[in-house]
Design a protein around this motif. Structure first.
Motif, PDB file in Angstrom:
ATOM      1  N   GLY A 129       0.801  -1.223   0.000  1.00 18.40           N
ATOM      2  CA  GLY A 129       0.000   0.000   0.000  1.00 18.40           C
ATOM      3  C   GLY A 129       0.827   1.263   0.000  1.00 18.40           C
ATOM      4  O   GLY A 129       0.371   2.304   0.492  1.00 18.40           O
ATOM      5  N   GLY A 130       2.042   1.174  -0.551  1.00 21.44           N
ATOM      6  CA  GLY A 130       2.852   2.379  -0.704  1.00 21.44           C
ATOM      7  C   GLY A 130       2.314   3.247  -1.826  1.00 21.44           C
ATOM      8  O   GLY A 130       1.158   3.108  -2.240  1.00 21.44           O
ATOM      9  N   VAL A 131       3.154   4.129  -2.343  1.00 21.84           N
ATOM     10  CA  VAL A 131       2.699   5.077  -3.368  1.00 21.84           C
ATOM     11  C   VAL A 131       2.160   4.348  -4.595  1.00 21.84           C
ATOM     12  O   VAL A 131       1.088   4.686  -5.117  1.00 21.84           O
ATOM     13  N   ILE A 132       2.876   3.320  -5.060  1.00 23.53           N
ATOM     14  CA  ILE A 132       2.438   2.605  -6.263  1.00 23.53           C
ATOM     15  C   ILE A 132       1.176   1.799  -5.977  1.00 23.53           C
ATOM     16  O   ILE A 132       0.209   1.842  -6.739  1.00 23.53           O
ATOM     17  N   GLY A 133       1.171   1.055  -4.881  1.00 26.57           N
ATOM     18  CA  GLY A 133       0.008   0.241  -4.554  1.00 26.57           C
ATOM     19  C   GLY A 133      -1.238   1.072  -4.326  1.00 26.57           C
ATOM     20  O   GLY A 133      -2.335   0.714  -4.782  1.00 26.57           O
ATOM     21  N   ALA A 134      -1.097   2.203  -3.626  1.00 27.11           N
ATOM     22  CA  ALA A 134      -2.243   3.072  -3.375  1.00 27.11           C
ATOM     23  C   ALA A 134      -2.765   3.671  -4.673  1.00 27.11           C
ATOM     24  O   ALA A 134      -3.982   3.808  -4.872  1.00 27.11           O
ATOM     25  N   ARG A 150     -14.336  -1.368  -9.999  1.00 27.69           N
ATOM     26  CA  ARG A 150     -13.966  -2.657  -9.412  1.00 27.69           C
ATOM     27  C   ARG A 150     -13.793  -2.530  -7.912  1.00 27.69           C
ATOM     28  O   ARG A 150     -13.576  -1.432  -7.387  1.00 27.69           O
ATOM     29  N   SER A 151     -13.881  -3.649  -7.227  1.00 32.18           N
ATOM     30  CA  SER A 151     -13.598  -3.677  -5.797  1.00 32.18           C
ATOM     31  C   SER A 151     -12.143  -4.072  -5.596  1.00 32.18           C
ATOM     32  O   SER A 151     -11.540  -4.747  -6.437  1.00 32.18           O
ATOM     33  N   VAL A 152     -11.576  -3.646  -4.475  1.00 34.74           N
ATOM     34  CA  VAL A 152     -10.160  -3.859  -4.195  1.00 34.74           C
ATOM     35  C   VAL A 152      -9.994  -4.391  -2.777  1.00 34.74           C
ATOM     36  O   VAL A 152     -10.576  -3.857  -1.828  1.00 34.74           O
ATOM     37  N   ALA A 153      -9.191  -5.444  -2.650  1.00 34.62           N
ATOM     38  CA  ALA A 153      -8.740  -5.926  -1.344  1.00 34.62           C
ATOM     39  C   ALA A 153      -7.256  -5.605  -1.250  1.00 34.62           C
ATOM     40  O   ALA A 153      -6.488  -5.956  -2.146  1.00 34.62           O
ATOM     41  N   LEU A 154      -6.844  -4.927  -0.193  1.00 35.88           N
ATOM     42  CA  LEU A 154      -5.457  -4.473  -0.097  1.00 35.88           C
ATOM     43  C   LEU A 154      -4.784  -5.019   1.146  1.00 35.88           C
ATOM     44  O   LEU A 154      -5.365  -5.030   2.237  1.00 35.88           O
ATOM     45  N   PHE A 155      -3.537  -5.446   0.961  1.00 35.47           N
ATOM     46  CA  PHE A 155      -2.718  -5.893   2.089  1.00 35.47           C
ATOM     47  C   PHE A 155      -1.435  -5.090   2.149  1.00 35.47           C
ATOM     48  O   PHE A 155      -0.771  -4.874   1.132  1.00 35.47           O
ATOM     49  N   ASP A 156      -1.104  -4.655   3.365  1.00 38.25           N
ATOM     50  CA  ASP A 156       0.201  -4.069   3.662  1.00 38.25           C
ATOM     51  C   ASP A 156       0.393  -4.207   5.175  1.00 38.25           C
ATOM     52  O   ASP A 156      -0.544  -3.956   5.937  1.00 38.25           O
ATOM     53  N   PRO A 157       1.583  -4.611   5.627  1.00 40.67           N
ATOM     54  CA  PRO A 157       1.778  -4.814   7.069  1.00 40.67           C
ATOM     55  C   PRO A 157       1.811  -3.527   7.884  1.00 40.67           C
ATOM     56  O   PRO A 157       1.725  -3.574   9.120  1.00 40.67           O
ATOM     57  N   ASP A 158       1.905  -2.381   7.245  1.00 44.81           N
ATOM     58  CA  ASP A 158       1.940  -1.105   7.956  1.00 44.81           C
ATOM     59  C   ASP A 158       0.629  -0.902   8.716  1.00 44.81           C
ATOM     60  O   ASP A 158      -0.449  -0.889   8.117  1.00 44.81           O
ATOM     61  N   PRO A 159       0.680  -0.706  10.039  1.00 44.03           N
ATOM     62  CA  PRO A 159      -0.567  -0.518  10.805  1.00 44.03           C
ATOM     63  C   PRO A 159      -1.324   0.747  10.424  1.00 44.03           C
ATOM     64  O   PRO A 159      -2.516   0.863  10.713  1.00 44.03           O
ATOM     65  N   GLU A 160      -0.654   1.673   9.759  1.00 51.74           N
ATOM     66  CA  GLU A 160      -1.296   2.920   9.339  1.00 51.74           C
ATOM     67  C   GLU A 160      -1.778   2.872   7.897  1.00 51.74           C
ATOM     68  O   GLU A 160      -2.192   3.894   7.338  1.00 51.74           O
ATOM     69  N   VAL A 161      -1.727   1.680   7.285  1.00 53.19           N
ATOM     70  CA  VAL A 161      -1.964   1.618   5.842  1.00 53.19           C
ATOM     71  C   VAL A 161      -3.363   2.075   5.453  1.00 53.19           C
ATOM     72  O   VAL A 161      -3.529   2.757   4.435  1.00 53.19           O
ATOM     73  N   GLU A 162      -4.375   1.742   6.221  1.00 58.03           N
ATOM     74  CA  GLU A 162      -5.734   2.134   5.830  1.00 58.03           C
ATOM     75  C   GLU A 162      -5.869   3.645   5.782  1.00 58.03           C
ATOM     76  O   GLU A 162      -6.412   4.203   4.810  1.00 58.03           O
ATOM     77  N   ARG A 163      -5.369   4.317   6.805  1.00 58.02           N
ATOM     78  CA  ARG A 163      -5.448   5.780   6.809  1.00 58.02           C
ATOM     79  C   ARG A 163      -4.694   6.370   5.621  1.00 58.02           C
ATOM     80  O   ARG A 163      -5.200   7.268   4.930  1.00 58.02           O
ATOM     81  N   LYS A 164      -3.495   5.870   5.372  1.00 57.30           N
ATOM     82  CA  LYS A 164      -2.667   6.412   4.298  1.00 57.30           C
ATOM     83  C   LYS A 164      -3.292   6.174   2.928  1.00 57.30           C
ATOM     84  O   LYS A 164      -3.324   7.075   2.077  1.00 57.30           O
ATOM     85  N   VAL A 165      -3.790   4.969   2.703  1.00 55.53           N
ATOM     86  CA  VAL A 165      -4.342   4.644   1.391  1.00 55.53           C
ATOM     87  C   VAL A 165      -5.652   5.394   1.150  1.00 55.53           C
ATOM     88  O   VAL A 165      -5.881   5.915   0.049  1.00 55.53           O
ATOM     89  N   ARG A 166      -6.503   5.452   2.156  1.00 58.10           N
ATOM     90  CA  ARG A 166      -7.755   6.205   1.979  1.00 58.10           C
ATOM     91  C   ARG A 166      -7.467   7.680   1.698  1.00 58.10           C
ATOM     92  O   ARG A 166      -8.150   8.310   0.878  1.00 58.10           O
ATOM     93  N   SER A 167      -6.456   8.231   2.365  1.00 59.00           N
ATOM     94  CA  SER A 167      -6.079   9.619   2.117  1.00 59.00           C
ATOM     95  C   SER A 167      -5.565   9.792   0.693  1.00 59.00           C
ATOM     96  O   SER A 167      -5.903  10.773   0.007  1.00 59.00           O
TER      97      SER A 167
END
Length: 308
Positions: free
Chosen positions: A11-16, A27-44
């Protein structure tokens, strides 16, 4: 819709950016990233990217909230028809990720790697069966830059590369098929060649960092946005075409090619470039520069819409 449910690993820059584009296409997307802040970062990131994609007409069927976040790569890929892998470019991490997801994949799922520095043959040993694994290398940011380089090889199942290209086209991308594996693929090698000479000109004192950059965006860069260099030179000789161009400029280009610089990114070179970019930025922050870049890309894309 083909490939209705997708997954993004990383969920880094490319994944986001990929996730934003897939969502924009409906389409719908399921995303994995071990970063605990990933949801906030990707939604932003999606919130920031959405207006630009809307300007480009990419969000007519999209829903920015059609995304779920997962605590394992295996759970993220369950039920996904297309998986875009964007984990760090280190082979042990790639191989470990592939081993984790392979048992959970649907039999007909396609997995594409965004890898820019690793080759397909380097990554394939991470699979028991790599037949539905391809290279799908984007240019940053993927939600705005159309290009995707797609590559399969003798281990790739027939039809998988074509299906990957069909998927990318459906989400608004322009693909090229890389026919032979080389480090850096196609576009990165072109970038590297241009930047090498740019750095050589700077370090030789021919021009400043800012003026070399300006020479690109205010000169050939405008033409390259319309057509590639070979076609442009074909047009450059009028009715005589590329044959006439080569007849006229063979000695000139051979002389230039022989004189092109050979440079490496030493500490001295890096510091010269860093200071030059700082001066060129004129006090603008990274975020402000990125906003300017994105606005220019959107404007150019809109101006070319319907012409290709």
């Amino acid at each position: 819709m083909e490939f209705q449910h997708t997954a993004c690993l990383g969920g880094g820059v490319i994944g986001a950016s990929w996730a934003a584009l897939f969502l924009a296409s409906g389409r719908s997307v399921a995303l994995f990233d071990p970063d605990p802040e990933v949801e906030r970062k990707v939604r932003s990131y999606i919130d920031t990217a959405w207006p630009a994609m809307t300007e480009l007409g990419l969000t007519r069927n999209g829903a920015p909230d059609a995304i779920t976040f997962h605590t394992s790569a295996a759970s993220a890929v369950e039920g996904a028809a297309f998986v875009q892998e964007n984990v760090p470019e280190r082979l042990p991490i790639k191989h470990a990720t592939f081993a984790q997801i392979e048992p959970a994949l649907a039999p007909d799922a396609i997995v594409a790697s965004s890898a820019s520095g690793l080759t397909l043959s380097q990554m394939q040993p991470g699979w028991t069966d790599p037949s539905r694994f391809v290279l799908g290398h984007p240019f940053n940011p993927p939600h705005l830059i159309p290009l995707v380089e797609v590559l399969g090889n003798e281990q790739t199942e027939d039809g998988v590369v074509a299906a990957a290209q069909r998927f990318y086209k459906a989400v608004g991308k322009t693909t090229i098929r890389v026919q032979k594996e080389v480090p850096g693929h196609v576009a990165n090698r072109l970038q590297a060649a241009i930047w090498r000479e740019a750095v050589s000109l700077i370090m030789s004192g021919v021009a400043s960092v800012e003026d070399v950059d300006k020479a690109v965006w205010a000169g050939p860069g405008l033409r390259w946005a319309a057509m590639g260099p070979t076609m442009l030179f074909n047009l450059g000789a009028g009715e005589g075409g590329l044959q006439a161009f080569c007849d006229h400029f063979t000695e000139t280009f051979n002389g230039w090619w022989d004189d092109l610089g050979q440079v490496h990114l030493t500490d001295e070179v890096t510091q010269t470039l860093v200071q030059g970019v700082k001066s060129e930025a004129g006090g603008m922050s990274t975020a402000e520069l990125a906003q300017t870049r994105d606005a220019l890309i959107v404007a150019m894309q809109k101006s070319m819409s319907g012409l290709r």
